[in-house]
Design a protein around this motif. Structure first.
Motif, mmCIF file in Angstrom:
data_model
loop_
_atom_site.group_PDB
_atom_site.id
_atom_site.type_symbol
_atom_site.label_atom_id
_atom_site.label_comp_id
_atom_site.label_asym_id
_atom_site.label_seq_id
_atom_site.Cartn_x
_atom_site.Cartn_y
_atom_site.Cartn_z
ATOM 1 N N TYR A 223 2.884 13.360 4.978
ATOM 2 C CA TYR A 223 2.533 11.675 6.333
ATOM 3 C C TYR A 223 3.208 11.687 7.754
ATOM 4 N N PRO B 71 0.821 -0.981 -0.331
ATOM 5 C CA PRO B 71 -0.410 0.325 -0.097
ATOM 6 C C PRO B 71 0.751 1.487 0.257
ATOM 7 N N ALA C 298 0.351 7.330 0.238
ATOM 8 C CA ALA C 298 -0.117 8.680 -0.508
ATOM 9 C C ALA C 298 -1.877 8.164 -0.088
ATOM 10 N N ASP C 299 -2.312 6.846 -0.396
ATOM 11 C CA ASP C 299 -3.693 6.649 0.134
ATOM 12 C C ASP C 299 -3.859 6.146 1.713
ATOM 13 N N LYS C 300 -3.327 5.614 1.714
ATOM 14 C CA LYS C 300 -3.833 5.586 3.555
ATOM 15 C C LYS C 300 -3.610 6.903 4.442
#
Lengths: 255, 646
Positions: free
Chosen positions: B473, B395, B398-400
């Motif tokens: 992040y 994963p 950036a998506d999470k």
């Protein structure tokens, strides 16, 4: 000895970030074999990529500012005309954008200077420039010409210097407005790239592996038959004979 | 008693005179350090003299002794010679005070002190005669034991004469003469000879560039270069910080560095001892002749040096090949009893070569250019970094948006060999139900290679870009299988404003198995040895977790002679593989032979560089397996029903 290197608004081929083109940096290194000071010239809207060359040995960069879509040629001719260098070096084609590879030729024509493409080595003695030109399959050809001249640099030229911050800090950039000029001539058409069949010399049928390898790899380069102002029939016959000899056409029928 | 005390009184005067001469010689030598730049210390604003001087006894008796005692004979020798000499001389000086000078007991004590010095001097002599070991220097160093014996023995005679009284008086005068000859000889050696280490070494401990080394820290991060300075890096001796020059003068030429240096062992033109002597001699008008082992396969140089003359170059003192041979493994620093920072000096010299002269080895040019323009030393697309994981869940953060463990892949992810390791690691993370993610195409190179090659500008750009990305992040800690990235992110990014909790996969897997989140079965699979990566063991002091982890696998683990913090480098650090300086042998061949000498069939590694270098060895080789691969094999052998979180 004054050397000028043309710099394009190049992009790194993988990352796409503004970066000086590899062959233009090689041109800077090649120019340093002849001159202590090497100036750069860029005509276009943005000189960020060209500025990078200051860290690779460029002494001074002149940026002729243009708006996007303008033809850089008149600005380059004007810049060169104000203080003509002995030698103008360029990459074989721009590092990004249209990349026709025609600009050095157009520039040489506009200046009325000779041009030699694909240089790998330069030397000057008594105002005579000696250029070693790269030909396919590793062959080399020597040219001698009077200066000034335009030279494009081949990727096989000696490696460019690495980036050095200390060198970059010493470099100067001069910003000057360029000459607005619309690009003339027929509009350029874009079409998908199509790989073309390659003409490979082949040995006569039934030849051994060694002969076929030799035929496929040996430099054919310059040589062959030179005919000066031949009659059309003789020229056509010579071309047909050659095509038959290398196997492109079937052998002539007997009888 | 009055007649007998005459030579003893003379000894007191002699010691006073020697001390005065020594002070003058030392002060003159110390003035030469003033040519250097302002002191460089890895924390605070400069040298903390108060704390430094107060800490000298502790730093000497604990930290220096810890290094010296690796050679117990040398430790005893030095304790006797130095301790006896200092104690005896101090007592002899005190003998000038009338009541003490008249005391028999006092002179017995003095005699004992000089007896110890004499024994120490004799041990120095026995080590050097009849045959001198290759790592020790000759020349004035060969005269040192003679001077020690003369001074200690002579002073012993004086003290004995003072103890026993009249019958030995003539012997006392003879002793005084011997002590004078030996003593003045030793003082002469203060300026450029072996005795220089005594005062320069003591001051070096006080003004050390990395005071944290004496407080249990590893203190191995390179110090950032001032990119606004008029001259980048070090070209002349005057460009070094003065406390670096002081450090060079502290060298006692014991040669422990040259024994530890992988480049020296491989016959590349680097000898850390010679290098430090060249640097120490570079700022002196008439440097003392060097009589130790040379650079192997030394390239010819002009040998011209001076405080304001270039140090590196064929027309100077040190050939460029010498500084480019270094793998920055820090083995020399680890072995140095004088706590000299060789690697800092080499990187400072490289910085000038790279950032001012653009004089880098041809093989390193593409690496530096691609690091700068493609943000990846191999010029490979950043988006291709995750290609190794085809078919595995990887994963993107950036998506999470956030995750517990951010997996830093490093440049090794592009290599097939390290790709296998990373696949094993990702599979283990999955089985242990770790909340992990990667940066994907947002991960740039950490800049390790550019920094060790002296390109601080490119390193600083990469560091800032990575720190900006990471700041977007949320994650608890960063996991990596690359000790070079671990070191740079953990220890070198803080200077650029990036503070992260880093964990190496060896420690992480050890943690998971200890918590029972990974079930393994012990799988005896022949004999195994573990090769410590320099950037994990020496740079970060992590030598225990990988061993604990291996022991959980139930393998028969044997140690190479050089292991832990004293392990030998694989040859893959510091840009050495791209600089590619020719030698007689290859460093990984030497290391692999050491692994084979233990009888191990497998050598466990924990670093992509080590794996690549050791796998490149041909012939009689041990199998190279990364810790993650070994753990995955043990997990896969365990009954599936027990696997957690499938």
């Amino acid at each position: 000895m004054k050397a000028l290197v043309l710099l394009s608004d190049a992009r790194h081929p993988v990352s796409g970030r503004p970066a000086p083109a590899a062959t233009e940096l090689q041109a800077v290194a090649l120019a340093h074999t002849l001159a202590d000071e090497v100036n750069g010239l860029h005509a276009g809207p943005d000189a960020e990529a060209a500025r990078g060359a200051l860290g690779h040995g460029l002494t001074r960069l002149e940026h002729r500012q243009l708006t996007a879509g303008d033809d850089p040629l008149p600005s380059l001719v004007a810049a060169i005309g104000t203080a003509p260098p002995d030698l103008v070096l360029a990459g074989p084609r721009a590092g990004a954008g249209a990349q026709t590879g025609l600009l050095p030729y157009c520039l040489a024509e506009a200046l009325g200077w000779p041009i030699v493409a694909d240089a790998v080595s330069l030397a000057v003695a008594d105002g005579v420039l000696e250029v070693i030109q790269a030909l396919p399959k590793g062959a080399r050809r020597r040219w001698r010409m009077r200066l000034p001249a335009v030279i494009t640099v081949h990727p096989a030229a000696p490696a460019a210097a690495s980036f050095a911050l200390g060198v970059a800090r010493k470099g100067q950039v001069v910003e000057t407005p360029g000459l607005p000029a619309r690009i003339e001539g027929p509009p350029v058409a874009e079409r998908p790239y199509r790989p073309r069949p390659r003409l490979i010399a082949s040995a006569a049928a039934g030849a051994g592996a060694a002969e076929r390898l030799k035929a496929a790899t040996q430099a054919t380069g310059p040589g062959g038959q030179v005919m000066v102002a031949p009659p059309p029939e003789a020229a056509a016959r010579a071309i047909l004979d050659h095509l038959r000899a290398i196997g492109v056409l079937k052998p002539a029928e007997r009888g | 008693m009055t007649a007998a005390s005459d030579p003893a009184f003379g000894l007191g005067l002699l010691v006073a005179l020697l001390a005065a001469c020594a002070a003058v010689v030392a002060a003159r030598a110390a003035l030469r350090w003033r040519i250097g730049r302002a002191a460089r210390v890895d924390r605070g604003t400069g040298v903390d003299w108060m704390a430094g001087l107060l800490a000298v006894p502790r730093r000497y008796l604990v930290d220096v002794h810890h290094v010296v005692a690796r050679d117990p004979h040398a430790a005893r020798m030095h304790a006797l010679a130095a301790g006896g000499l200092l104690a005896g001389s101090t007592l002899a000086l005190l003998g000038l005070v009338p009541p003490l000078g008249a005391s028999r007991l006092f002179w017995i004590t003095t005699a004992l002190a000089f007896l110890l010095a004499l024994v120490g001097g004799a041990m120095v002599a026995r080590r050097r005669y009849p045959r001198r070991p290759a790592r020790l220097s000759g020349g004035t160093f060969q005269r040192l034991p003679l001077l020690l014996v003369a001074y200690g023995g002579g002073a012993l005679l004086v003290a004995l004469a003072a103890t026993l009284g009249d019958p030995l008086a003539p012997l006392g005068w003879l002793g005084l003469a011997m002590a004078a000859i030996g003593g003045f000889g030793l003082v002469r050696q203060l300026a450029g000879g072996p005795m220089r280490h005594a005062f320069a070494g003591a001051l070096h401990l006080a003004a050390h560039p990395r005071p944290g080394r004496f407080e249990g820290e590893r203190a191995t991060a390179l110090m950032p270069a001032d990119l606004e300075a008029p001259r980048l890096g070090v070209a002349t001796p005057a460009d070094f910080a003065w406390n670096q020059l002081l450090g060079f003068d502290a060298c006692i030429q014991c040669g422990r560095c040259e024994v530890a240096c992988p480049a020296f062992a491989a016959g590349q033109p680097l000898n850390p001892k010679r290098l430090i002597q060249d640097l120490a001699g570079a700022f002196k008008s008439g440097p003392p002749a060097y009589a130790g082992s040379p650079y192997p396969n030394a390239r010819p140089v002009a040998g011209i040096g001076g405080p304001d003359l270039p140090i590196v170059g064929a027309g100077a003192l040190i050939h460029p090949d010498t500084i480019w041979s270094c793998t920055t493994c820090r083995a020399c620093v680890e072995e140095c009893p004088m706590m000299i920072e060789h690697v800092d000096a080499i990187v400072d010299l490289r910085r000038f070569q790279t950032m001012e002269l653009a004089a880098v080895p041809a093989g390193a040019i593409p690496t530096l250019s691609e690091s700068r323009y493609a943000e990846e030393p191999g010029g490979r697309p950043l988006s291709a970094r995750t290609d190794f994981a085809a078919g595995l869940p990887l994963p993107l953060i950036a998506d999470k948006g956030s995750c517990d463990v951010l997996l830093w892949l490093g440049a090794g992810a592009y290599e097939l060999r390290h790709g296998r390791t990373l696949r094993a690691l990702v599979e283990l993370l999955r089985r242990a139900s770790i909340d992990y993610a990667v940066l994907g195409a947002e991960e740039r190179d950490c800049g390790d290679l550019a920094r060790r090659l002296g390109d601080e500008a490119t390193f600083a750009d990469l560091a800032r870009a990575n720190i900006a990305t990471l700041s977007r992040y949320a994650f608890r800690r960063i996991l990596t299988a690359d000790p070079h990235a671990l070191h740079v992110l953990r220890n070198e990014y803080p200077a650029f404003g990036g503070h992260y909790e880093l964990i190496h996969h060896s420690a992480f897997l050890d943690e998971l198995t200890a918590e029972g989140r990974l079930n393994l079965v012990a799988m005896p699979d022949g004999r195994l040895t573990y090769h410590d990566p320099c950037y994990l063991g020496r740079y970060n002091g992590e030598t225990e977790a990988p061993r604990r982890l291996l022991d959980r696998l139930g393998l028969e683990r044997v140690e190479m002679e050089r292991h832990g913090k004293r392990a030998m480098c694989c040859g893959g650090g510091g840009g050495a593989p791209v600089s590619d300086i020719a030698g007689d042998r290859r460093i990984p061949d030497i290391r692999m032979a050491q692994a084979r000498a233990t009888g191990a069939a497998t050598v466990a590694v924990a670093c992509p560089q080590c794996a690549a270098m050791l796998e490149g060895v041909t012939g009689d080789v041990a199998q190279v397996r990364d810790l993650a691969e070994l753990v995955l094999a043990a997990v896969e052998a365990a009954p599936a029903s027990q696997g957690a979180g499938r």
